[in-house]
Design a protein around this motif. Structure first.
Motif, mmCIF file in Angstrom:
data_model
loop_
_atom_site.group_PDB
_atom_site.id
_atom_site.type_symbol
_atom_site.label_atom_id
_atom_site.label_comp_id
_atom_site.label_asym_id
_atom_site.label_seq_id
_atom_site.Cartn_x
_atom_site.Cartn_y
_atom_site.Cartn_z
ATOM 1 N N HIS A 106 1.561 4.498 -2.969
ATOM 2 C CA HIS A 106 1.647 5.952 -2.757
ATOM 3 C C HIS A 106 2.936 6.508 -3.365
ATOM 4 N N HIS A 149 -0.246 1.279 6.658
ATOM 5 C CA HIS A 149 1.030 1.567 5.989
ATOM 6 C C HIS A 149 2.218 1.233 6.864
ATOM 7 N N CYS A 209 -6.131 8.855 2.850
ATOM 8 C CA CYS A 209 -6.073 7.398 2.780
ATOM 9 C C CYS A 209 -6.456 6.805 4.133
ATOM 10 N N HIS A 241 0.840 -1.203 0.000
ATOM 11 C CA HIS A 241 0.000 0.000 0.000
ATOM 12 C C HIS A 241 0.878 1.258 0.000
HETATM 13 ZN ZN LIG Z 1 -3.739 4.644 0.180
#
Ligand SMILES: [Zn+2]
Length: 247
Positions: free
Chosen positions: A118, A215, A211, A114
């Motif tokens: 980005h 992460h 978001c 993820h």
């Molecule tokens: Zn994201």
């Protein structure tokens, strides 16, 4: 309403919780570390253990119907449903105390991928119109007509991973966003309005966008990536598929 522990601490792999309901749709808890499928990111798997030590295998986590807030108070965010593997004894009653554990190996791959998507958003200066993050690959669709160069993408991804940028979440209100039009302009994805408070994912000096996913804390944790595929999905869509180089 379920307390979403994964929003504040993506590294929390075990927790205790209380059962709120359990039916054919799935198991609802008062708090959870299981991320429900959403924003392109796959749902978590893991186990729920009863006080007698017996364990229920969870194969997926999804969002269900909006949660009821009580008489006349309308609807809350969607319920988080923990989906048991088939053919198990899944008897749980409201109030039961349970121990949660997520499949960390799988979740950590989701987190690495993820955050990698980005980075890709920062490298490719176009809007995205689709995203899928699983334990095996990350797929991102860009709204663009120009061709993409695999070597350039791999080189830039490796650079941003190697530069070890810190990753953090920042909550910001609609008012704060309205007061900082320059900040919104720099975002690779524009934030939604009218929800009061938006969760932003900031990769220090690299990318800022709304978001809700999980992460890694630093880009170095992503490790080596390979661009497995670049596809022309339609006249206006270029699809990039990332894999881990060691997989
Ligand atoms: Zn994201």
């Amino acid at each position: 309403m379920t307390q979403e522990i994964f929003r504040d601490d993506a590294y929390c792999t075990e927790a205790e919780a209380t059962v709120e309901s359990c039916d054919a749709r799935g198991i609802v808890l008062d708090r959870t570390i299981f991320y429900p499928k959403g924003g392109g990111q796959a749902g978590d798997a893991g186990t729920i253990t009863r006080t007698d030590g017996t364990t229920i295998a969870i194969v997926d986590t999804v969002k269900g119907a909006p949660s009821p807030l009580g008489a006349g108070r309308g609807e809350g965010p969607p319920e988080i449903l923990h989906i048991p593997a088939p053919d198990q004894n899944v008897v749980l009653s409201p109030g039961d105390k349970v121990k949660l554990r997520i499949d960390w190996e799988r979740r950590h791959r989701h987190m690495r991928f993820h955050t990698a998507t980005h980075l890709l958003c920062a490298i490719v200066p176009h809007q995205t119109n689709g995203c899928s993050i699983t334990a095996g690959y990350a797929r991102l669709d860009f709204d663009m007509v120009e061709p993409l160069d695999r070597e350039h993408l791999e080189r830039e991804l490796a650079r941003l991973v190697g530069e070890a940028h810190d990753v953090r979440t920042v909550w910001i209100t609609d008012e704060e966003l309205d007061a900082q039009p320059d900040l919104v302009r720099t975002m690779s994805v524009k934030p939604p309005r009218g929800v009061g408070r938006v969760r932003l994912l900031e990769i220090d000096g690299v990318d800022l966008q709304p978001c809700g996913g999980t992460h890694v804390a630093n880009t170095r944790e992503i490790g080596a990536l390979r661009v497995a595929k670049i596809e022309k999905k339609s006249a206006r869509t270029r699809r990039v598929v990332l894999e881990f180089a060691d997989a």
